[in-house]
Write a protein that holds these residues in place. Sequence first.
Motif, PDB file in Angstrom:
ATOM      1  N   MET A  45      -3.963  22.975  23.418  1.00  0.00           N
ATOM      2  CA  MET A  45      -2.795  22.900  24.718  1.00  0.00           C
ATOM      3  C   MET A  45      -2.188  21.085  25.382  1.00  0.00           C
ATOM      4  SD  MET A  45      -3.494  25.504  27.986  1.00  0.00           S
ATOM      5  CE  MET A  45      -1.856  25.148  28.337  1.00  0.00           C
ATOM      6  N   PRO A  46      -1.645  20.931  24.912  1.00  0.00           N
ATOM      7  CA  PRO A  46      -1.478  19.121  25.147  1.00  0.00           C
ATOM      8  C   PRO A  46      -1.751  19.578  27.507  1.00  0.00           C
ATOM      9  CG  PRO A  46       0.898  20.182  24.401  1.00  0.00           C
ATOM     10  CD  PRO A  46      -0.491  21.042  24.675  1.00  0.00           C
ATOM     11  N   VAL A  47      -2.235  18.075  27.374  1.00  0.00           N
ATOM     12  CA  VAL A  47      -2.389  17.628  28.681  1.00  0.00           C
ATOM     13  C   VAL A  47      -0.937  17.639  29.592  1.00  0.00           C
ATOM     14  CG1 VAL A  47      -2.771  15.741  30.610  1.00  0.00           C
ATOM     15  CG2 VAL A  47      -3.279  15.697  28.036  1.00  0.00           C
ATOM     16  N   ARG A  48       0.084  17.193  29.082  1.00  0.00           N
ATOM     17  CA  ARG A  48       1.561  18.474  30.724  1.00  0.00           C
ATOM     18  C   ARG A  48       1.106  19.454  30.256  1.00  0.00           C
ATOM     19  NH1 ARG A  48       3.517  17.246  24.842  1.00  0.00           N
ATOM     20  NH2 ARG A  48       4.659  19.095  24.419  1.00  0.00           N
ATOM     21  N   GLY A  93       1.356  11.601  17.989  1.00  0.00           N
ATOM     22  CA  GLY A  93       1.810  10.584  18.729  1.00  0.00           C
ATOM     23  C   GLY A  93       1.564  10.441  20.238  1.00  0.00           C
ATOM     24  N   ALA A  94       2.074  10.439  21.282  1.00  0.00           N
ATOM     25  CA  ALA A  94       2.187   9.996  21.947  1.00  0.00           C
ATOM     26  C   ALA A  94       1.368  10.989  22.921  1.00  0.00           C
ATOM     27  CB  ALA A  94       2.710   9.752  23.249  1.00  0.00           C
ATOM     28  N   THR A  95       1.206  12.469  22.656  1.00  0.00           N
ATOM     29  CA  THR A  95       0.726  13.875  22.950  1.00  0.00           C
ATOM     30  C   THR A  95      -0.724  13.296  22.485  1.00  0.00           C
ATOM     31  OG1 THR A  95       2.946  14.490  23.299  1.00  0.00           O
ATOM     32  CG2 THR A  95       1.127  16.143  23.277  1.00  0.00           C
ATOM     33  N   VAL A  96      -1.602  14.110  24.136  1.00  0.00           N
ATOM     34  CA  VAL A  96      -3.241  14.165  23.987  1.00  0.00           C
ATOM     35  C   VAL A  96      -3.310  15.905  24.257  1.00  0.00           C
ATOM     36  CG1 VAL A  96      -5.424  13.581  24.086  1.00  0.00           C
ATOM     37  CG2 VAL A  96      -3.988  12.239  24.964  1.00  0.00           C
TER      38      VAL A  96
END
Length: 113
Positions: free
Chosen positions: A33-36, A68-71
């Motif tokens: 899952m991405p942090v967001r 990209g910008a997503t962790v």
Amino acid sequence: MPVPLYQAKAEFFRMLGHPVRIRVLELLQNGPMPVRDLLAAIEIEPSSLSQQLAVLRRSGIVTSSRDGATVVYQLAGGDVADLMRAARRILTEMLAGQHELLEELREAEAAAQ
């Protein structure tokens, strides 16, 4: 001097001893899952989530990757998911036993009146 196994286990369970960390592990059982998405599901401040994710990452229980910008976070291994399922089963059994005891107490109280 090596740490005794029982002490290492205690430290491991202490590391798990935070509700946000447990919730993260529960969510990650379903896959990365991405942090967001973790933030949306847990509804805490980003700095608090970041702190708890860092603890899990340092312990090696979760891993992170960048897209990209997503962790994106994921469980480091399937054993963690097994542990979470085992904890749920144990807790369910404990609560069922407490429910049975509560019913017995209510029945005894009703019989005494």
